[in-house]
Design a protein around this motif. Structure first.
Motif, PDB file in Angstrom:
ATOM      1  N   UNK B  36       0.816  -1.199   0.000  1.00  0.00           N
ATOM      2  CA  UNK B  36       0.000   0.000   0.000  1.00  0.00           C
ATOM      3  C   UNK B  36       0.848   1.247   0.000  1.00  0.00           C
ATOM      4  N   UNK B  37       0.146   2.367  -0.063  1.00  0.00           N
ATOM      5  CA  UNK B  37       0.825   3.646  -0.005  1.00  0.00           C
ATOM      6  C   UNK B  37       0.737   4.145   1.432  1.00  0.00           C
ATOM      7  N   UNK B  38       1.857   4.317   2.077  1.00  0.00           N
ATOM      8  CA  UNK B  38       1.862   4.729   3.468  1.00  0.00           C
ATOM      9  C   UNK B  38       1.799   6.254   3.576  1.00  0.00           C
ATOM     10  N   UNK B  39       0.929   6.711   4.448  1.00  0.00           N
ATOM     11  CA  UNK B  39       0.802   8.154   4.676  1.00  0.00           C
ATOM     12  C   UNK B  39       0.657   8.381   6.173  1.00  0.00           C
ATOM     13  N   UNK B  40       0.934   9.607   6.579  1.00  0.00           N
ATOM     14  CA  UNK B  40       0.732   9.936   7.991  1.00  0.00           C
ATOM     15  C   UNK B  40      -0.317  11.030   8.077  1.00  0.00           C
ATOM     16  N   UNK B  41      -1.326  10.812   8.881  1.00  0.00           N
ATOM     17  CA  UNK B  41      -2.353  11.834   9.053  1.00  0.00           C
ATOM     18  C   UNK B  41      -1.842  12.919   9.985  1.00  0.00           C
ATOM     19  N   UNK B  42      -2.391  14.101   9.819  1.00  0.00           N
ATOM     20  CA  UNK B  42      -2.043  15.183  10.740  1.00  0.00           C
ATOM     21  C   UNK B  42      -2.741  14.912  12.062  1.00  0.00           C
ATOM     22  N   UNK B 132      -6.651   8.041  -5.276  1.00  0.00           N
ATOM     23  CA  UNK B 132      -5.431   7.248  -5.175  1.00  0.00           C
ATOM     24  C   UNK B 132      -4.546   7.478  -6.395  1.00  0.00           C
ATOM     25  N   UNK B 135      -2.779  10.695  -5.800  1.00  0.00           N
ATOM     26  CA  UNK B 135      -1.767  10.454  -4.763  1.00  0.00           C
ATOM     27  C   UNK B 135      -0.565   9.724  -5.347  1.00  0.00           C
ATOM     28  N   UNK B 136      -0.863   8.768  -6.218  1.00  0.00           N
ATOM     29  CA  UNK B 136       0.196   7.984  -6.832  1.00  0.00           C
ATOM     30  C   UNK B 136       1.103   8.854  -7.700  1.00  0.00           C
ATOM     31  N   UNK B 183      -3.255  15.913   3.571  1.00  0.00           N
ATOM     32  CA  UNK B 183      -4.591  15.496   3.150  1.00  0.00           C
ATOM     33  C   UNK B 183      -5.596  16.305   3.945  1.00  0.00           C
TER      34      UNK B 183
END
Lengths: 155, 191
Positions: B36-42, B132, B135-136, B183
């Motif tokens: 998957x695509x890893x992201x960090x939320x605020x 997505x 994002x990609x 995001x």
């Protein structure tokens, strides 16, 4: 002429030894045991995850919590997107509690490493995804992953 | 005393047992290696409206018809990559593109680091697939620049750098091109 095509003299072919058959099957068995992972849940929603190229593999699967979002597999439940947590349908407000129970299953030291993976159908509207993301922020589960399959980006 | 050899055990059903086990594993396991695509939320505490200079932020909007708008202009999906790459790198030090500041970076020394932030906003009815996809493309822009820098400095791609365990080098590259994709919450119309 007749002697050229000899009739079967009744002896038959020698039997093929099947002694190595178990070994072959065991080899296959071990191959599958090593390369596959246990199925986590029975899916109650239809999920076709989008494809993407810039992806990373999960390093440790035991730290991943899955959230499934998609249209229900049961036709009578309609087509609007539903959330599945564990083995059951859930609402947006249940997400926080679910993350908390998942945290309870791990050591405190592992809690900051937990990742929440979104397995979301590509046709889903972002509204429900955003709501879930908000819930995750409320319980400070900030590490997320959008599950995708490798391939050229669709749409 | 007569030498009695033990009776032979019939191994004919061994294959059947092994097959049974094999079928069991085929049924209960899946082969897909999850990625998957890893992201960090605020986090909630972070102030929503941090003061970021306008030139340092790239606003990507995906509307309810899955159309993309970047800084007020409608663009196609394939253009996102070029725009993002140019924005992050700012090769000609354009005054409309992000500011840069000198920073001391381990391994690489004094370098200019851009203050870029990419903000991706979506509508409630944006499709997840399109989101997505965008994002990609943004991630592809970051990865391309990281690869480029990595090739230039260490003669291998960023991926190879991480695989060979050169964590310090990889971190240095990440510091120069930090992936800052915000995001933000979808816009709620206020009228």
């Amino acid at each position: 002429m007749a002697s050229k095509f000899k009739k079967d003299d009744g002896k038959g072919d020698p039997a093929i030894s099947t002694a190595s058959l178990p070994d072959i099957v065991f080899m296959l068995l071990f191959f599958f045991m090593v390369t596959t992972v246990m199925r986590e849940v029975d899916l109650k929603v239809n999920v076709v995850v989008p494809s993407a190229t810039e992806i990373q593999k999960f390093k440790n699967k035991s730290l991943v919590t899955y959230i499934y979002i998609g249209s229900p597999t049961e036709k009578k439940l309609g087509t609007s997107s539903r959330i599945q947590l564990g083995d059951a349908y859930a609402e947006v407000k249940d997400v926080g509690a679910y993350i908390e129970t998942r945290r309870g299953e791990h050591d405190e030291a592992e809690v900051p490493l937990l990742v929440t993976a979104f397995k979301v159908d590509r046709e889903t509207k972002m509204g429900i995804v955003t709501e879930v993301k908000q819930e995750l922020r409320k319980v400070s589960a900030l590490k997320i992953s959008y599950s995708t399959v490798e391939g050229l980006a669709s749409n | 005393m007569k030498n009695v050899s033990p009776p032979q055990i019939n191994a004919g059903s061994m294959a059947d047992i092994a097959f049974l086990l094999l079928v069991f594993f085929l049924v209960v396991t899946t082969i897909d290696a999850d990625a998957g695509m890893f992201r960090k939320l605020a986090s909630m505490d972070e102030v929503e409206s941090q003061k970021i200079h306008e030139r340092n932020i790239l606003n990507v909007w995906v509307n309810k018809e899955d159309k993309i708008m970047i800084d007020g202009k409608e663009v196609e999906l394939f253009q996102v990559y070029d725009i993002a790459t140019n924005f992050i790198e700012n090769p000609k030090n354009d005054v409309l593109l992000p500011q840069k500041e000198w920073k001391t970076i381990p391994v690489l020394g004094e370098r200019e680091v851009s203050k870029q932030v990419i903000s991706i906003q979506n509508d409630e009815s944006t499709s997840y697939g399109q989101y997505i996809a965008v994002q990609n493309e943004l991630a592809r822009a970051y990865n391309h620049l990281r690869d480029q820098l990595s090739e230039q400095e260490f003669q291998m791609t960023f991926e190879e750098l991480k695989k060979t365990g050169a964590i310090e080098k990889a971190n240095a590259i990440k510091t120069i091109y930090p992936m800052r994709i915000s995001e933000a919450l979808p816009i709620v119309s206020t009228n």
